[in-house]
Design a protein around this motif. Structure first.
Motif, mmCIF file in Angstrom:
data_model
loop_
_atom_site.group_PDB
_atom_site.id
_atom_site.type_symbol
_atom_site.label_atom_id
_atom_site.label_comp_id
_atom_site.label_asym_id
_atom_site.label_seq_id
_atom_site.Cartn_x
_atom_site.Cartn_y
_atom_site.Cartn_z
ATOM 1 N N LYS A 71 0.836 -1.201 0.000
ATOM 2 C CA LYS A 71 0.000 0.000 0.000
ATOM 3 C C LYS A 71 0.869 1.249 0.000
ATOM 4 C CE LYS A 71 -3.683 0.471 2.326
ATOM 5 N NZ LYS A 71 -4.627 0.600 3.438
ATOM 6 N N SER A 72 0.639 2.121 -0.947
ATOM 7 C CA SER A 72 1.389 3.369 -1.006
ATOM 8 C C SER A 72 0.627 4.522 -0.371
ATOM 9 C CB SER A 72 1.703 3.712 -2.475
ATOM 10 O OG SER A 72 0.506 3.925 -3.198
ATOM 11 N N ASP A 73 -0.611 4.270 0.032
ATOM 12 C CA ASP A 73 -1.400 5.355 0.605
ATOM 13 C C ASP A 73 -1.417 5.315 2.130
ATOM 14 O OD1 ASP A 73 -2.832 3.035 0.782
ATOM 15 O OD2 ASP A 73 -4.737 3.878 0.076
ATOM 16 N N ASP A 74 -0.582 4.435 2.729
ATOM 17 C CA ASP A 74 -0.499 4.346 4.177
ATOM 18 C C ASP A 74 0.509 5.379 4.658
ATOM 19 O OD1 ASP A 74 -0.660 3.596 6.786
ATOM 20 O OD2 ASP A 74 0.521 1.760 6.571
ATOM 21 N N LEU A 75 0.072 6.610 4.812
ATOM 22 C CA LEU A 75 0.958 7.721 5.134
ATOM 23 C C LEU A 75 0.874 8.082 6.608
ATOM 24 C CD1 LEU A 75 0.167 10.031 2.082
ATOM 25 C CD2 LEU A 75 1.870 8.218 2.253
ATOM 26 N N LYS A 76 2.016 8.424 7.179
ATOM 27 C CA LYS A 76 2.063 8.883 8.555
ATOM 28 C C LYS A 76 3.381 9.618 8.768
ATOM 29 C CE LYS A 76 3.957 4.583 10.482
ATOM 30 N NZ LYS A 76 3.739 3.519 11.487
ATOM 31 N N GLU A 77 3.540 10.222 9.949
ATOM 32 C CA GLU A 77 4.790 10.914 10.224
ATOM 33 C C GLU A 77 5.874 9.883 10.512
ATOM 34 O OE1 GLU A 77 6.443 14.799 12.644
ATOM 35 O OE2 GLU A 77 4.636 13.785 13.350
ATOM 36 N N VAL A 78 6.940 9.940 9.730
ATOM 37 C CA VAL A 78 8.031 8.971 9.830
ATOM 38 C C VAL A 78 9.283 9.699 10.313
ATOM 39 C CG1 VAL A 78 9.405 7.266 8.599
ATOM 40 C CG2 VAL A 78 7.035 7.680 7.908
ATOM 41 N N TYR A 79 9.903 9.184 11.374
ATOM 42 C CA TYR A 79 11.111 9.788 11.939
ATOM 43 C C TYR A 79 12.348 9.091 11.367
ATOM 44 C CZ TYR A 79 8.204 12.443 15.104
ATOM 45 O OH TYR A 79 7.287 13.322 15.622
ATOM 46 N N PHE A 80 13.233 9.888 10.758
ATOM 47 C CA PHE A 80 14.384 9.341 10.064
ATOM 48 C C PHE A 80 15.304 8.539 10.987
ATOM 49 C CE2 PHE A 80 13.574 13.195 7.296
ATOM 50 C CZ PHE A 80 13.041 12.467 6.252
ATOM 51 N N GLU A 81 15.566 9.054 12.176
ATOM 52 C CA GLU A 81 16.495 8.366 13.075
ATOM 53 C C GLU A 81 15.940 7.011 13.496
ATOM 54 O OE1 GLU A 81 19.235 9.238 17.043
ATOM 55 O OE2 GLU A 81 17.999 10.828 16.169
ATOM 56 N N LYS A 82 14.644 6.929 13.700
ATOM 57 C CA LYS A 82 14.010 5.666 14.070
ATOM 58 C C LYS A 82 14.152 4.641 12.944
ATOM 59 C CE LYS A 82 9.540 3.704 15.447
ATOM 60 N NZ LYS A 82 8.106 4.006 15.712
ATOM 61 N N ILE A 83 13.935 5.080 11.696
ATOM 62 C CA ILE A 83 14.065 4.178 10.549
ATOM 63 C C ILE A 83 15.517 3.736 10.383
ATOM 64 C CG2 ILE A 83 13.860 3.993 8.045
ATOM 65 C CD1 ILE A 83 11.201 3.931 9.485
ATOM 66 N N LEU A 84 16.449 4.679 10.532
ATOM 67 C CA LEU A 84 17.866 4.341 10.400
ATOM 68 C C LEU A 84 18.260 3.295 11.438
ATOM 69 C CD1 LEU A 84 20.680 4.760 9.224
ATOM 70 C CD2 LEU A 84 20.969 6.690 10.808
ATOM 71 N N SER A 85 17.804 3.478 12.662
ATOM 72 C CA SER A 85 18.111 2.531 13.735
ATOM 73 C C SER A 85 17.588 1.137 13.404
ATOM 74 C CB SER A 85 17.507 3.021 15.055
ATOM 75 O OG SER A 85 17.730 2.088 16.092
ATOM 76 N N LYS A 86 16.388 1.071 12.864
ATOM 77 C CA LYS A 86 15.787 -0.209 12.503
ATOM 78 C C LYS A 86 16.572 -0.893 11.393
ATOM 79 C CE LYS A 86 11.434 -2.208 10.801
ATOM 80 N NZ LYS A 86 10.045 -1.905 10.374
ATOM 81 N N VAL A 87 16.957 -0.131 10.362
ATOM 82 C CA VAL A 87 17.693 -0.696 9.235
ATOM 83 C C VAL A 87 19.066 -1.188 9.684
ATOM 84 C CG1 VAL A 87 18.824 -0.132 7.045
ATOM 85 C CG2 VAL A 87 16.479 0.614 7.472
ATOM 86 N N LEU A 88 19.766 -0.379 10.496
ATOM 87 C CA LEU A 88 21.098 -0.774 10.963
ATOM 88 C C LEU A 88 21.045 -2.025 11.822
ATOM 89 C CD1 LEU A 88 22.721 2.678 11.815
ATOM 90 C CD2 LEU A 88 23.080 1.252 9.790
ATOM 91 N N LYS A 89 19.973 -2.182 12.553
ATOM 92 C CA LYS A 89 19.805 -3.388 13.367
ATOM 93 C C LYS A 89 19.667 -4.619 12.472
ATOM 94 C CE LYS A 89 16.909 -5.363 17.022
ATOM 95 N NZ LYS A 89 15.723 -5.133 17.900
ATOM 96 N N ASN A 90 18.961 -4.466 11.359
ATOM 97 C CA ASN A 90 18.741 -5.589 10.445
ATOM 98 C C ASN A 90 19.988 -5.963 9.653
ATOM 99 O OD1 ASN A 90 16.055 -5.789 11.225
ATOM 100 N ND2 ASN A 90 15.318 -4.465 9.583
ATOM 101 N N ILE A 91 20.881 -5.010 9.429
ATOM 102 C CA ILE A 91 22.091 -5.292 8.650
ATOM 103 C C ILE A 91 23.334 -5.105 9.510
ATOM 104 C CG2 ILE A 91 21.017 -4.711 6.440
ATOM 105 C CD1 ILE A 91 22.415 -1.997 6.565
ATOM 106 N N GLY A 92 23.190 -5.361 10.796
ATOM 107 C CA GLY A 92 24.300 -5.149 11.733
ATOM 108 C C GLY A 92 25.551 -5.920 11.372
ATOM 109 N N SER A 93 25.393 -7.190 10.970
ATOM 110 C CA SER A 93 26.563 -8.009 10.637
ATOM 111 C C SER A 93 27.295 -7.446 9.426
ATOM 112 C CB SER A 93 26.129 -9.451 10.372
ATOM 113 O OG SER A 93 25.197 -9.511 9.295
ATOM 114 N N LEU A 94 26.545 -6.931 8.443
ATOM 115 C CA LEU A 94 27.160 -6.332 7.258
ATOM 116 C C LEU A 94 27.961 -5.096 7.643
ATOM 117 C CD1 LEU A 94 27.477 -6.013 4.155
ATOM 118 C CD2 LEU A 94 25.348 -4.694 4.190
ATOM 119 N N MET A 95 27.391 -4.255 8.507
ATOM 120 C CA MET A 95 28.066 -3.030 8.916
ATOM 121 C C MET A 95 29.335 -3.347 9.710
ATOM 122 S SD MET A 95 26.094 -0.789 7.552
ATOM 123 C CE MET A 95 26.467 0.801 8.304
ATOM 124 N N THR A 96 29.274 -4.368 10.557
ATOM 125 C CA THR A 96 30.429 -4.736 11.376
ATOM 126 C C THR A 96 31.532 -5.344 10.531
ATOM 127 O OG1 THR A 96 29.002 -5.142 13.291
ATOM 128 C CG2 THR A 96 31.205 -6.120 13.337
#
Length: 352
Positions: free
Chosen positions: A200-225
């Protein structure tokens, strides 16, 4: 009406009228008479409500009641019925004058515009249904094809190449296996693409960049390390955006993993993410110090499907394509600046 305004009133191509607080026309100009087909006498002899389309009478009366409390109306739309029985769409602007107990109004015939708008809505609805049907067919077909491909690959695991003495046969089987693996990879890529586009592309809400970055880094932690990537970010200029959260996550994930993947050999990746606001336009800026690419040679292909510029790296060639289309679907955009061995900077722009 004052005599000096009479020529303007009579010659106007728009419908001009004066009505009293009791709900009758006091005067109408020739354009009004020509459009509705009634004589001036007929229009002045009946209450205005009698000329209005039945289903619009109640709403019109409510707006009229508010207007008589000294509240002008602008661009109010309703339907009238002309003498031939045809429905006419009108857009009204009106001003009440309390001391005169009169309402001065102007109306524009928007019937053609409304018909065009309704036609567009109808065509859009048809296209939407067709697209949904195609989506289901594409997904079902691609999904169902995975089973026989997986079965074929399983058969290769059961083969005992030690019992095959003919080298040509072994080579042929190896080609078939690679073809099946390639087909499976293509199907997986296509399914990923369909699933992402289908969200769905119409599911809009206020999105906080730092929160999204934290989530993504957690998912690719091994790659970053393992890559020893150094991440720097500053969202102080713009901390959030009203957008689709899944799309923003896709932006971060694809741009970060690309920066890691295409780092310069022997040099740990450095990624810098910032935000800015220019003339009301919010931007998200990704910069790295990686391999970069030749904009003159490949710049026009960066956001195209299945385009890859380094065969030494694994990839499906759909990441930037998805990001581009996700942003575009909601009025955003992405652009890039880069030079070989000088990194790349991606500018993600969001609609105002």
């Amino acid at each position: 009406m004052k005599a000096k305004f009479k020529p303007f009133f009579e010659s106007s191509v728009d419908m001009l009228c004066i009505a009293d607080y009791a709900g009758y026309f006091v005067d109408v100009n020739p354009a009004f008479v020509n459009l509705l087909g009634y004589t001036k006498e007929e229009l002045l002899s009946k209450k205005i409500n009698e000329f209005i389309f039945e289903r619009d009478k109640k709403g019109t009366q409510q707006v009229r009641n508010e207007m008589l409390k000294n509240a002008p109306i602008i661009n109010f739309q309703n339907r009238y019925v002309n003498k031939s029985g045809d429905i006419i769409w009108l857009s009204w602007s009106a001003v009440p004058v309390e001391e005169e107990k009169l309402v001065y109004a102007i109306a524009k015939d928007i019937t053609h515009e409304v018909h065009l708008r309704n036609q567009r809505i109808h065509e859009f609805s048809k296209l939407k249904n067709i697209n949904e049907d195609l989506f289901r067919v594409n997904y079902t077909t691609s999904h169902d094809l995975r089973a026989p491909i997986n079965n074929m690959l399983s058969l290769f695991k059961l083969l005992d190449y030690g019992h095959i003495n003919d080298e040509d046969t072994i080579e042929l089987l190896d080609y078939i296996k690679k073809s099946a693996q390639g087909l499976k990879g293509s199907l997986e890529t296509y399914l990923d693409l369909i699933q992402t586009v289908g969200k769905k592309s119409d599911d809009l809400k206020e999105v906080y960049f730092e929160k999204i970055l934290s989530k993504v880094l957690k998912n690719i932690g091994s790659l970053m390390t393992s890559s020893q990537t150094r991440m720097e970010y500053d969202f102080s200029s713009c901390e959030s955006i009203y957008f689709n959260e899944v799309f923003i996550e896709s932006v971060f994930l694809n741009l970060i993993t690309n920066s890691v993947k295409y780092a310069r050999p022997g040099i740990a990746p450095v990624i810098n993410i910032t935000t800015s606001v220019k003339e009301g336009e919010k931007q998200l800026i990704f910069s790295d110090e990686g391999q970069g690419f030749d904009m003159e040679k490949n710049g026009h292909k960066i956001f195209m499907l299945n385009e890859r510029f380094d065969d030494r790296q694994e990839g499906k060639g759909i990441g930037l394509y998805l990001v581009h289309n996700q942003l575009k679907s909601l009025g955003g955009s992405i652009a890039v600046e880069s030079e070989p061995n000088k990194g790349a900077t991606f500018y993600v722009r969001f609609p105002n």
